[in-house]
Design a protein around this motif. Structure first.
Motif, PDB file in Angstrom:
ATOM      1  N   ARG A 228      28.888  36.534  32.054  1.00  0.00           N
ATOM      2  CA  ARG A 228      28.686  35.273  32.779  1.00  0.00           C
ATOM      3  C   ARG A 228      27.575  34.442  32.149  1.00  0.00           C
ATOM      4  NH1 ARG A 228      29.237  38.722  37.257  1.00  0.00           N
ATOM      5  NH2 ARG A 228      26.966  38.705  37.582  1.00  0.00           N
ATOM      6  N   ASN A 233      34.970  35.313  29.678  1.00  0.00           N
ATOM      7  CA  ASN A 233      35.744  36.255  30.496  1.00  0.00           C
ATOM      8  C   ASN A 233      35.705  37.599  29.779  1.00  0.00           C
ATOM      9  OD1 ASN A 233      36.967  34.487  32.597  1.00  0.00           O
ATOM     10  ND2 ASN A 233      37.889  33.468  30.835  1.00  0.00           N
ATOM     11  N   GLU A 290      42.134  30.336  43.000  1.00  0.00           N
ATOM     12  CA  GLU A 290      41.218  30.689  44.086  1.00  0.00           C
ATOM     13  C   GLU A 290      40.213  29.584  44.377  1.00  0.00           C
ATOM     14  OE1 GLU A 290      41.035  33.661  46.049  1.00  0.00           O
ATOM     15  OE2 GLU A 290      43.077  33.647  45.286  1.00  0.00           O
ATOM     16  N   ARG A 300      36.185  23.876  36.196  1.00  0.00           N
ATOM     17  CA  ARG A 300      36.395  25.325  36.096  1.00  0.00           C
ATOM     18  C   ARG A 300      37.333  25.768  37.212  1.00  0.00           C
ATOM     19  NH1 ARG A 300      32.056  29.472  34.043  1.00  0.00           N
ATOM     20  NH2 ARG A 300      32.928  28.498  32.168  1.00  0.00           N
ATOM     21  N   HIS A 302      39.127  28.935  39.075  1.00  0.00           N
ATOM     22  CA  HIS A 302      39.008  30.370  39.319  1.00  0.00           C
ATOM     23  C   HIS A 302      40.402  30.928  39.570  1.00  0.00           C
ATOM     24  CE1 HIS A 302      34.520  30.228  40.287  1.00  0.00           C
ATOM     25  NE2 HIS A 302      34.876  28.973  40.054  1.00  0.00           N
ATOM     26  N   ASP A 304      43.039  34.305  40.163  1.00  0.00           N
ATOM     27  CA  ASP A 304      43.215  35.692  40.579  1.00  0.00           C
ATOM     28  C   ASP A 304      44.632  36.109  40.219  1.00  0.00           C
ATOM     29  OD1 ASP A 304      42.676  38.149  41.599  1.00  0.00           O
ATOM     30  OD2 ASP A 304      42.890  37.569  43.700  1.00  0.00           O
ATOM     31  N   VAL A 308      41.148  38.794  36.918  1.00  0.00           N
ATOM     32  CA  VAL A 308      40.395  37.662  37.448  1.00  0.00           C
ATOM     33  C   VAL A 308      39.821  36.905  36.263  1.00  0.00           C
ATOM     34  CG1 VAL A 308      38.417  36.964  38.832  1.00  0.00           C
ATOM     35  CG2 VAL A 308      39.866  38.854  39.596  1.00  0.00           C
ATOM     36  N   PHE A 310      38.364  32.840  34.551  1.00  0.00           N
ATOM     37  CA  PHE A 310      37.977  31.446  34.668  1.00  0.00           C
ATOM     38  C   PHE A 310      38.705  30.662  33.580  1.00  0.00           C
ATOM     39  CE2 PHE A 310      33.925  33.540  36.113  1.00  0.00           C
ATOM     40  CZ  PHE A 310      34.058  33.182  37.448  1.00  0.00           C
TER      41      PHE A 310
END
Length: 343
Positions: A228, A233, A290, A300, A302, A304, A308, A310
């Motif tokens: 992060r 990722n 998400e 960005r 998100h 799922d 998971v 970005f």
């Protein structure tokens, strides 16, 4: 002046247990999330927090048996802790005076250090008259005035606004390059760490999870926290020569590996589609949106699904695809955009 330390400190939530070595002239940054043990490690080096076990040895001499006052260290605290009733000059001269240096000699040393950090014109100013960047430089000069063999910096740029931080970061790097002792820097800001440090040590839950030169840590993160920080990722799986199996998804890569492996790719490498794409992408999976948030000049998304992830896309692409939370989309990443390495 090489520092060798094994620090064991018991805390209610975890036990800090790390070993570190810092060479003369080297700047090592302790990086990690809040509560990881970074500041505890720095306070242990300074003697402000007692060791449960371990040792601190500097240039062959034990420090852990010495009181705080006896340790040859200089420390810059997050809030600088300048004496409000003293001028900048007298703040810097305070350390040498405590070491028994005459007032005249201590003030000469302080004046030279203030000149070195570009604050000669502010020598008579009290802390309340100084900007955040100026106060930081006075605190650094005060730490260097005692001629330390070990310099400890606790979030030295955290109190600065973004504009001042950029300028002071560059100045601090130059000052640290001139210091021939060992330097340990604590920060949670990856940019501060990347710019100021020669080597990074990443701490999570009181243990070292990764260390190396900044470029290597950024290129090959080994935990979600580090991933992060550097904007990737990251997944752990098993490589079979052509890709890395992560859960039920095989991520094709251009790196040929066998066995436990990490695979990483940038959010900007993730393309999104309303229907399954045709053509060249070898990694395609269905995902659920998400959340959507601004991220710099981009958006960005998100995702799922089997993994998971970005995805960073432009605001125009968001509008064109008409994406909203809860939607099903298709995501893809080219094999050439992935990076795999041994776990």
């Amino acid at each position: 002046m090489t520092l060798h330390a094994h620090l064991v400190v018991t805390r209610p939530a975890f036990t800090l247990d790390i070993s570190l070595t810092v060479a003369p002239g080297e700047v090592v940054a302790l990086l990690g999330p809040n509560g990881a043990g970074k500041t505890t490690a720095l306070r242990a080096l300074a003697g402000l927090t007692a060791l449960a076990r371990g040792e601190i040895v500097l240039d062959g001499s034990p420090l852990h048996t010495l009181s705080v006052e006896e340790r040859p260290i200089g420390m810059v605290f997050q809030d600088y802790l300048l004496f409000p009733h003293l001028s900048a000059l007298d703040n810097v001269a305070f350390g040498p005076r405590c070491q028994g240096v005459s007032k005249a000699e201590a003030r000469r040393t302080a004046a030279a250090l203030l000149d070195r950090v570009g604050l000669t014109d502010h020598a008579t100013a009290k802390p309340r008259r100084l900007s955040g960047g100026q106060a930081q430089r006075v605190a650094l000069a005060r730490a260097l005035a005692v001629r330390p063999r070990l310099l400890l910096l606790d979030e030295p740029l955290a109190a600065l606004d973004a504009h001042t931080r950029l300028e002071v970061r560059s100045q601090l790097r130059r000052h640290l390059a001139d210091f021939d002792g060992a330097t340990v820097l604590v920060t949670h800001d990856p940019l501060d760490a990347m710019v100021l440090a020669d080597r990074l040590i990443v701490i999570e839950h009181g243990a070292i999870v990764q260390q190396g030169v900044p470029a290597e840590v950024a290129r090959r993160p080994r935990t979600d926290y580090v991933a992060r920080l550097v904007g990737l990722n990251l997944y752990r799986g098993v490589a079979d020569g052509s890709g890395v199996k992560v859960g039920q998804l095989l991520i094709s890569t251009s790196d040929r590996l066998e066995g436990p492996a990490f695979v990483a790719f940038a959010p900007a490498a993730v393309a999104l589609y309303r229907s399954r794409p045709d053509g060249s992408p070898r990694n395609v999976w269905q995902a659920r949106i998400e959340g959507v948030e601004r991220h710099g000049d981009n958006v960005r998304v998100h995702l799922d699904g089997p993994i998971v992830a970005f995805a960073d896309i432009t605001p125009a692409a968001l509008a064109d695809l008409d994406l909203t939370p809860g939607q099903q989309v298709w995501a893809s990443v080219k094999a050439t955009e992935t990076h795999a390495y041994p776990a």
